[in-house]
Design a protein around this motif. Structure first.
Motif, mmCIF file in Angstrom:
data_model
loop_
_atom_site.group_PDB
_atom_site.id
_atom_site.type_symbol
_atom_site.label_atom_id
_atom_site.label_comp_id
_atom_site.label_asym_id
_atom_site.label_seq_id
_atom_site.Cartn_x
_atom_site.Cartn_y
_atom_site.Cartn_z
ATOM 1 N N CYS A 176 -11.021 -2.061 11.851
ATOM 2 C CA CYS A 176 -10.840 -2.355 10.421
ATOM 3 C C CYS A 176 -10.294 -3.749 10.147
ATOM 4 C CB CYS A 176 -9.877 -1.363 9.782
ATOM 5 S SG CYS A 176 -10.421 0.345 9.720
ATOM 6 N N HIS A 208 -6.357 -9.911 12.690
ATOM 7 C CA HIS A 208 -5.646 -11.060 12.118
ATOM 8 C C HIS A 208 -4.212 -10.697 11.735
ATOM 9 C CE1 HIS A 208 -5.688 -14.922 9.795
ATOM 10 N NE2 HIS A 208 -4.746 -14.284 9.118
ATOM 11 N N GLN A 239 -5.381 -0.499 8.192
ATOM 12 C CA GLN A 239 -6.216 -0.062 7.072
ATOM 13 C C GLN A 239 -6.389 1.454 7.156
ATOM 14 O OE1 GLN A 239 -9.708 -2.605 6.451
ATOM 15 N NE2 GLN A 239 -8.499 -4.428 6.821
ATOM 16 N N CYS A 240 -7.239 1.923 8.060
ATOM 17 C CA CYS A 240 -7.406 3.382 8.156
ATOM 18 C C CYS A 240 -6.231 4.029 8.876
ATOM 19 C CB CYS A 240 -8.717 3.745 8.836
ATOM 20 S SG CYS A 240 -8.720 3.570 10.638
ATOM 21 N N ALA A 248 -14.866 -9.713 11.938
ATOM 22 C CA ALA A 248 -14.797 -9.155 13.293
ATOM 23 C C ALA A 248 -16.023 -8.296 13.585
ATOM 24 C CB ALA A 248 -13.517 -8.325 13.452
ATOM 25 N N HIS A 249 -16.463 -7.529 12.600
ATOM 26 C CA HIS A 249 -17.638 -6.672 12.798
ATOM 27 C C HIS A 249 -18.886 -7.543 13.035
ATOM 28 C CE1 HIS A 249 -19.278 -2.453 11.746
ATOM 29 N NE2 HIS A 249 -20.226 -3.106 12.384
ATOM 30 N N ARG A 259 0.816 -1.219 0.000
ATOM 31 C CA ARG A 259 0.000 0.000 0.000
ATOM 32 C C ARG A 259 0.852 1.272 0.000
ATOM 33 N NH1 ARG A 259 -4.973 0.783 3.514
ATOM 34 N NH2 ARG A 259 -3.418 1.347 5.065
ATOM 35 N N GLY A 269 -9.860 3.805 4.813
ATOM 36 C CA GLY A 269 -9.161 2.567 5.135
ATOM 37 C C GLY A 269 -9.148 1.557 4.000
ATOM 38 N N GLY A 296 -7.964 -8.369 3.853
ATOM 39 C CA GLY A 296 -8.103 -7.469 5.004
ATOM 40 C C GLY A 296 -9.553 -7.061 5.225
ATOM 41 N N GLN A 297 -10.262 -6.821 4.123
ATOM 42 C CA GLN A 297 -11.686 -6.489 4.243
ATOM 43 C C GLN A 297 -12.470 -7.667 4.825
ATOM 44 O OE1 GLN A 297 -13.317 -3.482 3.532
ATOM 45 N NE2 GLN A 297 -11.234 -2.693 3.413
ATOM 46 N N MET A 300 -4.380 -8.831 -1.026
ATOM 47 C CA MET A 300 -4.028 -8.447 0.341
ATOM 48 C C MET A 300 -5.110 -7.529 0.928
ATOM 49 S SD MET A 300 -0.695 -6.241 1.501
ATOM 50 C CE MET A 300 -1.389 -4.669 1.000
ATOM 51 N N VAL A 301 -5.551 -6.590 0.104
ATOM 52 C CA VAL A 301 -6.570 -5.641 0.555
ATOM 53 C C VAL A 301 -7.913 -6.348 0.744
ATOM 54 C CG1 VAL A 301 -7.916 -3.625 -0.171
ATOM 55 C CG2 VAL A 301 -5.422 -3.629 -0.420
ATOM 56 N N SER A 318 -8.152 -16.369 14.465
ATOM 57 C CA SER A 318 -7.512 -16.350 13.145
ATOM 58 C C SER A 318 -8.570 -16.713 12.108
ATOM 59 C CB SER A 318 -6.389 -17.380 13.086
ATOM 60 O OG SER A 318 -5.258 -16.875 13.732
ATOM 61 N N ILE A 319 -8.470 -16.109 10.952
ATOM 62 C CA ILE A 319 -9.512 -16.262 9.938
ATOM 63 C C ILE A 319 -8.877 -16.772 8.650
ATOM 64 C CG2 ILE A 319 -11.214 -15.011 8.545
ATOM 65 C CD1 ILE A 319 -11.150 -12.929 11.014
ATOM 66 N N ARG A 356 -2.387 -12.120 21.790
ATOM 67 C CA ARG A 356 -3.752 -11.596 21.709
ATOM 68 C C ARG A 356 -4.172 -10.947 23.025
ATOM 69 N NH1 ARG A 356 -6.960 -12.658 17.374
ATOM 70 N NH2 ARG A 356 -6.054 -13.993 15.776
ATOM 71 N N GLY A 402 -11.602 5.144 9.718
ATOM 72 C CA GLY A 402 -12.745 4.248 9.525
ATOM 73 C C GLY A 402 -14.011 5.053 9.350
ATOM 74 N N GLY A 441 -9.790 -6.671 12.002
ATOM 75 C CA GLY A 441 -10.138 -7.943 12.635
ATOM 76 C C GLY A 441 -8.958 -8.547 13.382
ATOM 77 N N SER A 444 -7.939 1.614 0.914
ATOM 78 C CA SER A 444 -6.760 1.486 0.039
ATOM 79 C C SER A 444 -6.987 1.985 -1.391
ATOM 80 C CB SER A 444 -6.260 0.036 0.001
ATOM 81 O OG SER A 444 -6.265 -0.545 1.271
ATOM 82 N N HIS A 450 -11.283 -10.049 6.851
ATOM 83 C CA HIS A 450 -10.958 -10.169 8.285
ATOM 84 C C HIS A 450 -11.776 -9.166 9.101
ATOM 85 C CE1 HIS A 450 -6.644 -11.501 6.924
ATOM 86 N NE2 HIS A 450 -7.487 -12.504 6.895
ATOM 87 N N GLY A 451 -11.767 -7.914 8.646
ATOM 88 C CA GLY A 451 -12.478 -6.864 9.376
ATOM 89 C C GLY A 451 -13.980 -7.100 9.370
#
Lengths: 773, 155
Positions: B137, B141, B99-100, A670-671, A10, A493, A663-664, A659-660, A707-708, B127, A252, B139, A495, A666-667
């Motif tokens: 953003c 990981h 990310q952000c 989590a959300h 990035r 966030g 990341g989306q 990669m991006v 871990s995802i 962790r 964010g 998670g 990218s 993973h996030g």
């Protein structure tokens, strides 16, 4: 080489990892004053008066602005976010009222947190001192808190202009759901309660403004700079040309809209002739910003003894809060995604938008899809249990097969187009998830103790991504030879600077490092959509591709003209254009840009410069899809849930940067995990909020999220030039249902059926106890 | 009334007078222009404002500037050296652990402290130690992956 599809590092990072990001709170304008907002502490009532005399007398206070100080045009935000077509309204029996959100409360207050005044002072410390000195005289009246009670006759009205507190409704009917239901051998049904959650980016919102030379500059943590400008112009009585909206680096966002502070702060700056900045506090953010979900859904799945789904029906009660600028968006998103990856020919969804004395609801990451997936995938697991089938087998039996794509779902999407799943292979996706997770053997895992239970759950989703109406970009050859991309969609966030450079670089045969991406400023280009609804990967990449190709054609024409070589015999390589086989005979992009510059010697006098401004208008949304398998361990003595594993299989079409995209994912997981296990914004029965700190409103931490594993099974869409489907929200859609199903699997011996989001340890213990009795 | 403060910030001696109620975060951001330290909640929960004070992680939103008298404060701006980026900065970028970027400075302080303590490169421990910093953003990981690598564990 080409760059789309590879994990290009990035370009954003260099600034962000060295503390050189430029977030709104980092803005320092000479002479800047700071503002705080005074807010209602009552959920409903008559606002008789507001006494600001003492606050005004505090040294350092420059202004206290109340509703009486607002110009007529700026008293309320009255635009609705989406325009519905007449065909859509007729087809799905849509009724929806207008929206009017007061910029400052006048005469009455309708929720706790509603802005009543703006204080401007020399600094934040003084402004906060003054806030405590503003006295509101409110005659409180009973608050409407329960959305079902809100619909009952005799309920107080949240807005006198909205009879019965019913602000909007629709009725989607596909096929003959009543007959299909009657003829089905089995039915499972439940009432699903999806709590109110908050987008909660780590950066709170903020707005700054300055008024210099009759031109207004507004900095805002907005996802939609051009849209905000179009709201502000008529409200402030200015031409759009005299308003510049800048979205700086953002910590964010995850959802939004236009908020009263985005009107108030510019007004204050214009009135005082001084720059003014307002920074939201965390308590304000939790109380006022990006509330979402909050639905009560009664749903029923009808099916045959062999497991074939017959019909799905649901009634969606959407708690909108006190105003509803998004109309039917959220409940209709539930309806349009409820059948997910399954073949369900008969479908009915009734949606009701109800007003209550709470903060307004807004689309946040997922925006209806997590709710839809939660409802349908919980029902599928209940059906499997009824039939004694493995839930995975029942899913496989009912998936829409790949050879039926594109699949017309027999209803409209809310953009007025027919709802069509354009691409994807759901059976392959589900089988991949089963294999990758080792589904067959997961239940053999040994729990850590006698009081722990392991469970496995599965969920799927579809998501209409890349909503219009348009996105815009300009691509220009800089005289340095670098390519400049200006785009109307900007990141918080996601990218953009990296990914859009990859898209552009491939068209010109250069490296992404040689592309400069500029976003987040209405001064860059006249149009722009923004970043929401998993749309930037789709619409911004499409328009950057289109504008890059058009600019390349201009380069080709010029090079062909200057070199006297046919366009087809030109080669683009390393920032140069040359005749095939004769690399030394070419011209650099920089030389060509200078030849195209305006002036008497210009080689492009009719169209000087080498630039192209384009828009992309998507024909409709394109459907991403995904499947998740979650493994959980539940402590039956405490009700604590630990998520051990999540496997995501995702189809976002062409992957621009893996990669991006990962990341989306993973996030997103989590959300969704936060939504099902932790996050709930509570109001008590008088409408007082109870979750205004991060100690009360729990976000997932590193110990909550496992871990995802992310696996891609991509099926590019034909609906845009690169075949991209959105990737920002899908994982949030699947995660709650998958985890909920895993919890129910773990607690099958107690007959636990999770029907609420979030499910707290205390509530889970109740359900376990009920099962024990 | 102002208090006169002398402290070391990113290796440089700083002498400044500030209102006694000024927080360390506001001193860094508003008085010294070090805006790399971010405020996410101002209640000590989110961890975005975490900095190192005498090598230990501290919530700069909860700490008064006056309490930093005579102490050594390290922020994100003090991490890189003339020879280049700090390994923490490089690892976070390489693993797409931001990310952000808003929570990132706070994570850096936490990870620097873990490295100086020689925390074991064990995922559960890592962790737990990272759980005082919120990120919406990533998670977590890739943050966990980067941190494990920095602690000498799996890449």
């Amino acid at each position: 080489m080409t760059y789309v599809g590879i994990p290009v590092p990035r370009t954003e990072d260099a600034r962000l990892i060295s503390g050189q990001g430029h977030y709104l709170a980092d803005l320092a304008i000479p002479g800047m004053l700071e503002a705080v907002v005074v807010r209602s502490q009552d959920a409903a009532g008559e606002l008789r008066s507001l006494d600001a005399d003492e606050a005004l007398s505090l040294p350092g206070v420059r202004m206290v602005m109340t509703a009486a100080d607002l110009p007529e045009s700026a008293r309320a935000i009255t635009r609705s976010f989406y325009v519905l077509t007449p065909q859509f309204v007729e087809r799905h029996a849509v009724e929806v009222g207008g929206s009017s959100e007061p910029v400052l409360a006048a005469g009455r207050v309708c929720r706790v947190g509603e802005p009543t005044a703006l204080i401007v002072a020399t600094d934040r410390y003084v402004a906060e001192d003054a806030r405590r000195l503003v006295l509101a005289d409110v005659d409180p009246s009973p608050a409407v808190v329960d959305p079902e009670a809100a619909l009952s006759p005799g309920s107080p009205l949240v807005d006198p202009a909205v009879p019965g507190n019913l602000h909007g409704r629709f009725d989607v009917v596909v096929g003959d759901p009543d007959r299909a239901r009657e003829n089905a051998e089995h039915r499972v049904s439940a009432r699903f309660r999806i709590a109110r959650s908050v987008g909660s980016p780590l950066e709170n919102r903020g707005v700054a403004a300055k008024w210099v030379d009759d031109t207004l500059t507004v900095w805002s943590t907005t996802q939609i700079p051009h849209v905000l400008r179009s709201y502000l112009a008529p409200m402030l009585g200015l031409e759009e040309e005299r308003i510049r909206v800048i979205a700086p680096d953002m910590g964010g966002s995850f959802g939004g809209g236009v908020y009263p502070e985005e009107v108030l702060v510019p007004l204050a700056a214009m009135r005082l002739g001084r720059p003014v900045r307002w920074l939201e506090e965390r308590g304000e953010d939790l109380m006022n910003s990006r509330h979402s979900r909050d639905q009560l859904i009664d749903a029923e799945l009808a099916f045959d003894g062999n497991g074939s789904f017959r019909s799905l029906s649901m009634r969606i009660l959407q708690d909108c809060g006190a105003v509803n600028p998004f109309g039917i968006t959220l409940p209709f998103n539930v309806a349009s995604h409820a059948r997910s990856v399954y073949r369900i020919d008969h479908f009915r969804a009734e949606g009701l938008c109800v007003l209550t004395n709470k903060t307004r609801n807004t689309p946040v990451r997922g925006a209806g899809r997590p709710e839809a997936a939660f409802v349908v995938d919980r029902l599928v697991d209940m059906a499997a249990h009824r039939l004694g089938m493995d839930p995975a087998d029942l899913r496989l039996k009912n998936l829409i097969p790949a050879d039926e794509m594109p699949k017309d779902m027999g209803m409209m999407y809310r953009d007025g187009n027919q709802l069509v799943y354009d691409s994807g292979d759901f059976p392959d996706q589900v089988r991949t998830a089963l294999e990758a997770s080792g589904y067959q053997t997961l239940r053999d895992r040994k729990p850590r103790s006698d009081r722990h239970r392991i469970g496995v759950g599965m969920s799927c989703h579809v998501e209409g991504t890349g909503l219009g109406p348009h996105e815009a970009a300009e691509v220009r050859v800089d005289t340095s030879g670098k390519i400049v991309v200006r785009c109307g969609s900007q990141p918080h966030g996601q990218s953009h600077a990296t990914v859009l450079a990859q898209v552009c670089a491939d068209v010109f045969g250069i490296r992404p490092d040689d592309v400069l991406v500029r976003t987040g400023d209405t001064a860059l280009l006249p149009f722009g959509g923004g970043t929401f609804g998993s749309r930037s990967g789709v619409t911004a990449s499409a328009v950057v591709r289109i504008a890059s190709e058009q600019t390349r054609r201009k380069l080709e024409e010029l090079a062909s003209d200057v070199l006297e070589i046919a366009v087809n015999d030109l080669v683009f390589e390393g920032g140069r254009v040359f005749p095939r086989g004769v690399p030394d005979a070419g011209l650099t992009f920089a030389e060509l840009a200078r030849l195209a510059a305006p002036g008497p010697a210009s080689r492009r006098p009719h169209d000087p410069g080498l630039a192209s401004l384009n828009t992309f208008v998507p024909p409709s949304v394109t459907f991403s899809s995904g499947t998740q398998v979650a493994v959980v361990e539940v402590d039956i003595d405490t009700g604590m849930v630990e998520v051990l594993d999540v496997v995501v299989v995702d189809d976002c079409g062409t992957i621009l940067n893996p990669m991006v995209v990962d990341g989306q994912q993973h996030g997103g997981v989590a959300h969704g995990l936060g939504n099902i296990l932790l996050e709930e914004f509570r109001y008590d029965d008088t409408g007082q909020p109870g979750s205004v700190t991060f100690m009360d409103y729990l976000l997932p931490t590193a110990t909550d999220v496992p871990s995802i594993t992310v696996i891609h099974r991509s099926h590019p869409t034909p609906l845009n030039p690169l075949g991209v489907k959105g990737a920002g929200e899908g994982a949030t859609a699947s995660a709650p249902a998958g985890i909920a199903n895993a919890i129910c699997d773990a607690l099958a011996e107690f007959g636990v059926e999770v029907t609420e989001m979030p499910i707290s340890p205390a509530r889970l213990l109740d359900l376990i106890d009920q099962g024990r009795r | 009334m102002k208090v006169d403060l002398e402290l070391t910030v990113n290796g440089e001696a700083v002498g400044i007078s500030a209102d006694p109620r000024t927080t360390l975060a506001d001193l860094l951001r508003d008085h010294l222009g070090l805006t790399g330290t971010h405020l996410g909640c101002e209640q000590g929960v989110c961890g975005s404002c975490t900095v190192l004070v005498d090598g230990h992680s501290a919530r700069s939103c909860l700490m008064l500037a006056a309490a930093a008298q005579g102490r050594e404060v390290t922020t994100i701006e003090g991490m890189a050296s003339e020879s280049g980026l700090h390994p923490v900065q490089e690892a976070f970028s390489r693993h797409h652990a931001l990310q952000c970027g808003f929570c990132t400075p706070g994570f850096f302080a936490t990870v620097l402290e873990m490295m100086s303590e020689g925390v074991l490169a064990d995922e559960a421990i890592v962790r737990e130690r990272l759980s005082g910093n919120l990120c919406r953003c990533t998670g977590y990981h890739n943050i966990v992956t980067a941190t494990l690598e920095l602690l000498g564990g799996r890449p």
